[in-house]
Design a protein around this motif. Structure first.
Motif, short mmCIF file in Angstrom:
data_model
loop_
_atom_site.label_atom_id
_atom_site.label_comp_id
_atom_site.label_asym_id
_atom_site.label_seq_id
_atom_site.Cartn_x
_atom_site.Cartn_y
_atom_site.Cartn_z
N HIS A 107 6.90 -1.43 15.75
CA HIS A 107 7.68 -1.15 16.97
C HIS A 107 7.10 0.02 17.77
CE1 HIS A 107 10.75 -4.06 16.02
NE2 HIS A 107 10.93 -3.55 14.82
N LYS A 108 6.22 0.77 17.15
CA LYS A 108 5.55 1.87 17.86
C LYS A 108 4.19 1.46 18.42
CE LYS A 108 7.72 5.46 15.00
NZ LYS A 108 7.46 6.62 14.07
N GLY A 109 3.86 0.19 18.24
CA GLY A 109 2.58 -0.30 18.74
C GLY A 109 1.41 -0.01 17.83
N GLN A 110 1.70 0.45 16.59
CA GLN A 110 0.65 0.77 15.64
C GLN A 110 0.32 -0.46 14.78
OE1 GLN A 110 -0.86 3.88 15.69
NE2 GLN A 110 0.46 4.09 17.50
N GLY A 111 -0.96 -0.65 14.49
CA GLY A 111 -1.38 -1.77 13.66
C GLY A 111 -0.81 -1.67 12.25
N SER A 112 -0.55 -2.84 11.64
CA SER A 112 0.12 -2.86 10.33
C SER A 112 -0.84 -3.10 9.17
CB SER A 112 1.19 -3.96 10.33
OG SER A 112 0.60 -5.24 10.54
N TYR A 113 -2.15 -3.16 9.43
CA TYR A 113 -3.11 -3.56 8.41
C TYR A 113 -3.01 -2.71 7.14
CZ TYR A 113 -7.55 -4.49 6.08
OH TYR A 113 -8.51 -4.80 5.15
N GLU A 114 -3.03 -1.40 7.28
CA GLU A 114 -3.03 -0.52 6.11
C GLU A 114 -1.79 -0.73 5.25
OE1 GLU A 114 -3.63 3.53 7.10
OE2 GLU A 114 -5.66 3.22 7.91
N ASN A 115 -0.64 -0.92 5.88
CA ASN A 115 0.59 -1.16 5.13
C ASN A 115 0.56 -2.50 4.41
OD1 ASN A 115 1.79 1.28 5.88
ND2 ASN A 115 2.67 0.40 7.75
N VAL A 116 -0.03 -3.51 5.04
CA VAL A 116 -0.13 -4.82 4.41
C VAL A 116 -1.03 -4.75 3.18
CG1 VAL A 116 -0.85 -7.22 4.68
CG2 VAL A 116 0.29 -6.04 6.57
N VAL A 117 -2.19 -4.10 3.31
CA VAL A 117 -3.10 -3.97 2.18
C VAL A 117 -2.45 -3.18 1.06
CG1 VAL A 117 -5.30 -2.98 1.42
CG2 VAL A 117 -5.17 -4.22 3.58
N ARG A 118 -1.69 -2.16 1.40
CA ARG A 118 -0.98 -1.39 0.38
C ARG A 118 -0.01 -2.30 -0.37
NH1 ARG A 118 1.52 1.87 3.52
NH2 ARG A 118 -0.24 3.30 3.73
N GLY A 119 0.70 -3.15 0.36
CA GLY A 119 1.63 -4.07 -0.28
C GLY A 119 0.92 -5.07 -1.18
N LEU A 120 -0.23 -5.58 -0.73
CA LEU A 120 -0.99 -6.51 -1.56
C LEU A 120 -1.46 -5.86 -2.85
CD1 LEU A 120 -3.25 -8.30 1.11
CD2 LEU A 120 -1.26 -9.23 -0.05
N ASN A 121 -1.88 -4.60 -2.75
CA ASN A 121 -2.33 -3.88 -3.95
C ASN A 121 -1.20 -3.72 -4.95
OD1 ASN A 121 -4.94 -3.62 -2.98
ND2 ASN A 121 -4.56 -1.62 -2.04
N VAL A 122 0.00 -3.45 -4.44
CA VAL A 122 1.16 -3.32 -5.32
C VAL A 122 1.44 -4.64 -6.04
CG1 VAL A 122 3.67 -3.01 -5.37
CG2 VAL A 122 2.24 -1.43 -4.06
N LEU A 123 1.43 -5.74 -5.30
CA LEU A 123 1.68 -7.05 -5.90
C LEU A 123 0.65 -7.36 -6.98
CD1 LEU A 123 2.51 -9.21 -2.74
CD2 LEU A 123 4.13 -8.25 -4.40
N ARG A 124 -0.61 -7.09 -6.69
CA ARG A 124 -1.67 -7.37 -7.66
C ARG A 124 -1.53 -6.50 -8.90
NH1 ARG A 124 -5.44 -6.73 -4.51
NH2 ARG A 124 -6.01 -4.59 -5.03
N GLU A 125 -1.25 -5.22 -8.72
CA GLU A 125 -1.12 -4.30 -9.86
C GLU A 125 0.11 -4.60 -10.70
OE1 GLU A 125 -1.07 -0.57 -7.88
OE2 GLU A 125 -3.18 -0.69 -7.25
N GLU A 126 1.16 -5.15 -10.09
CA GLU A 126 2.39 -5.48 -10.82
C GLU A 126 2.40 -6.94 -11.30
OE1 GLU A 126 4.72 -3.42 -11.71
OE2 GLU A 126 3.90 -1.66 -10.68
N ASN A 127 1.26 -7.65 -11.08
CA ASN A 127 1.11 -9.03 -11.54
C ASN A 127 2.12 -10.00 -10.91
OD1 ASN A 127 -1.08 -8.50 -13.40
ND2 ASN A 127 0.44 -7.54 -14.74
#
Length: 289
Positions: free
Chosen positions: A42-62
């Motif tokens: 909503h602030k016009g900032q790209g979401s890429y870093e947050n998405v990658v962070r979420g993917l890393n969490v999913l992978r680490e938590e299986n």
């Protein structure tokens, strides 16, 4: 199964998802520059870093996850595909962009007659020659299944009844949500989970009954197509025009035919063999052989 943009995924969510055996689909468009062009907060900032962070969490938590990506017309497909692989993703879906016969002309003028096939075929060949079955590209898997005589496992091919509905966060019951690209209000039902039964959607309109429960008629233009029993007209929203409703072949018809032909060539399976395989499978299902 839950579909998310991935920006709010954290370890607490991951533990809940794992506990309840929920598979996660994460929407992503490609490498950082490309992704941030289309997906901002909503602030016009790209979401890429947050998405990658979420993917890393999913992978680490299986937690099992896959990436769903709308085809970026005109972009380098292998750059995008290899980026997803570098993120440790073992399941990828490439989605044909949502347009109708009333909105597709500028896209064809800009990107040519088969931009989706131009994108998908290099990825298929890279997967075919260099990949393994550990990485499942859902679209190719489904086309191969159809070519081998099986039924479609997705709603984008095969013209099968959906047998599912959508429930919005406020409780509204809808049919296929992407039909919004056809016309405003097409998915509205006036139903809500607070007072309605899911089966009530069958009484809303003939479209809802056919699309969800009984199946849509094959488009007249597809009746003589050699892939009529595999592609079967393509994804329902992509068949729409104001003039003919859903009685059109997909706007991506040429792309789909080219993709089917390419995968058939790699697999060495002709249309005639597909028809024979389908007949045998149906007879087995009926316990005739």
């Amino acid at each position: 199964m839950i579909q998310t943009n991935g920006t709010l995924l954290n370890r607490a969510w991951a533990k809940v998802l794992l506990k309840h055996q929920v598979r996660v689909g994460v929407s992503m468009d490609g490498p950082e520059e490309l992704h941030n062009t289309y997906r901002v907060d909503h602030k016009g900032q790209g979401s890429y870093e947050n998405v990658v962070r979420g993917l890393n969490v999913l992978r680490e938590e299986n937690v099992p996850f896959g990436i769903l990506s709308v085809i970026q017309l005109g972009a380098d497909p292998l750059v995008i595909h290899h980026h997803f692989l570098s993120l440790g993703c073992k399941s990828i879906s490439y989605i044909l962009p949502d347009f109708t016969h009333d909105t597709i002309l500028p896209i064809r003028e800009r990107y040519g007659p088969t931009p989706c096939a131009d994108f998908l075929i290099p990825i298929f060949d890279d997967w075919w020659f260099n990949g393994t079955l550990e990485v499942r590209i859902r679209d190719f898997w489904n086309v191969a299944r159809l070519i081998m005589g099986g039924d479609s496992l997705t709603d984008s091919l095969g013209n099968n009844p959906f047998h599912f509905i959508f429930v919005e966060t406020d409780g509204k019951i809808e049919g296929l949500d992407v039909l919004r690209v056809c016309s405003e209000g097409m998915t509205n039902t006036t139903l809500n989970v607070q007072y309605a039964d899911f089966r009530d959607i069958a009484q809303v309109s003939a479209l809802h009954t056919r699309a969800i429960f009984t199946g849509m008629p094959l488009p007249e233009a597809c009746s003589s197509c050699p892939e009529r029993d595999t592609c079967s007209g393509g994804y329902l929203p992509h068949r729409y025009s104001k003039q003919r409703g859903f009685d059109n072949s997909s706007i991506w018809c040429a792309d789909l035919l080219r993709l089917f032909a390419h995968i058939r060539s790699r697999m060495g399976v002709s249309i005639e063999e597909t028809q024979l395989r389908r007949q045998v499978l149906r007879e087995k299902a009926l316990n005739l052989i």
